[in-house]
Scaffold this active site. Structure first.
Site, PDB file in Angstrom:
ATOM      1  CB  VAL A   1      -0.921   0.020   1.238  1.00  0.00           C
ATOM      2  CG1 VAL A   1      -1.780   1.276   1.246  1.00  0.00           C
ATOM      3  CG2 VAL A   1      -1.782  -1.233   1.290  1.00  0.00           C
ATOM      4  CB  CYS A   2       2.001   3.360  -2.679  1.00  0.00           C
ATOM      5  SG  CYS A   2       3.306   4.527  -2.983  1.00  0.00           S
ATOM      6  CG  LEU A   3      -1.548   6.328   2.588  1.00  0.00           C
ATOM      7  CD1 LEU A   3      -2.367   7.032   1.506  1.00  0.00           C
ATOM      8  CD2 LEU A   3      -2.489   5.543   3.507  1.00  0.00           C
TER       9      LEU A   3
END
Length: 177
Positions: A59-61
């Site tokens: 998850v790219c956050l």
């Protein structure tokens, strides 16, 4: 049995390519939590339905430290929470135009080419969401079996209705053929 592990399921919001979909995430709290953000794994079922959600489960956050950010975008041990992470995924990642989540694409909002690409991306994201729904039904996350059955029973007709091609959905028709 483990207080450092949890699982969450997010419902896709109406008006997005993710509506009626369910998205499962496993969350790990290290010994250093809350000084460091939780680690979040996305159950992708092998589909890349969003620039921020990878087939590998990444998850790219910014809030998770998996992407650059500053100010309120990054984890603050005094103020950040798991709820903030989940709301960010639902509102900022699983949004109406995920095409523009790709790094640098915010600069091309409004161009004719980007608008066309965004429509096609949404249709691809919708198709991936529908495929992931089938995978979730066949292999529900432990502890969420009843919730999944109830959710999909209550909105099954709406899901089927959403499969009807709408005006401007040429990309979807091309993918289905």
């Amino acid at each position: 049995d483990r207080m450092d592990l949890m699982r969450a399921v997010i419902v896709g919001s109406p008006g997005t390519p993710y509506h009626y979909g369910l998205f499962a995430f496993d969350i790990f709290l290290s010994e250093r939590y809350p000084e460091v953000p939780p680690e979040v794994y996305y159950w992708s079922h092998g589909y890349r339905i969003n620039p921020n959600l990878y087939e590998s489960g990444r998850v790219c956050l910014s809030l998770l430290g998996t992407w650059g950010g500053r100010g309120i975008e990054v984890w603050d041990p005094a103020q950040s929470s798991i709820l903030q992470v989940l709301v960010s995924i639902q509102g900022l990642v699983l949004n109406k135009e995920p095409y523009y989540n790709e790094a640098g694409y915010d600069k091309i909002v409004g161009s004719k080419e980007a608008a066309s690409a965004s429509i096609f991306y949404n249709e691809s994201a919708r198709l991936g969401t529908l495929k992931s729904i089938l995978k979730l039904i066949a292999n529900p996350p432990a502890g969420f079996e009843r919730m999944l059955r109830k959710h999909f029973r209550s909105c099954s007709q709406k899901i089927l209705d959403s499969l009807e091609p709408k005006e401007g959905s040429e990309g979807f028709r091309m993918m289905v053929k």
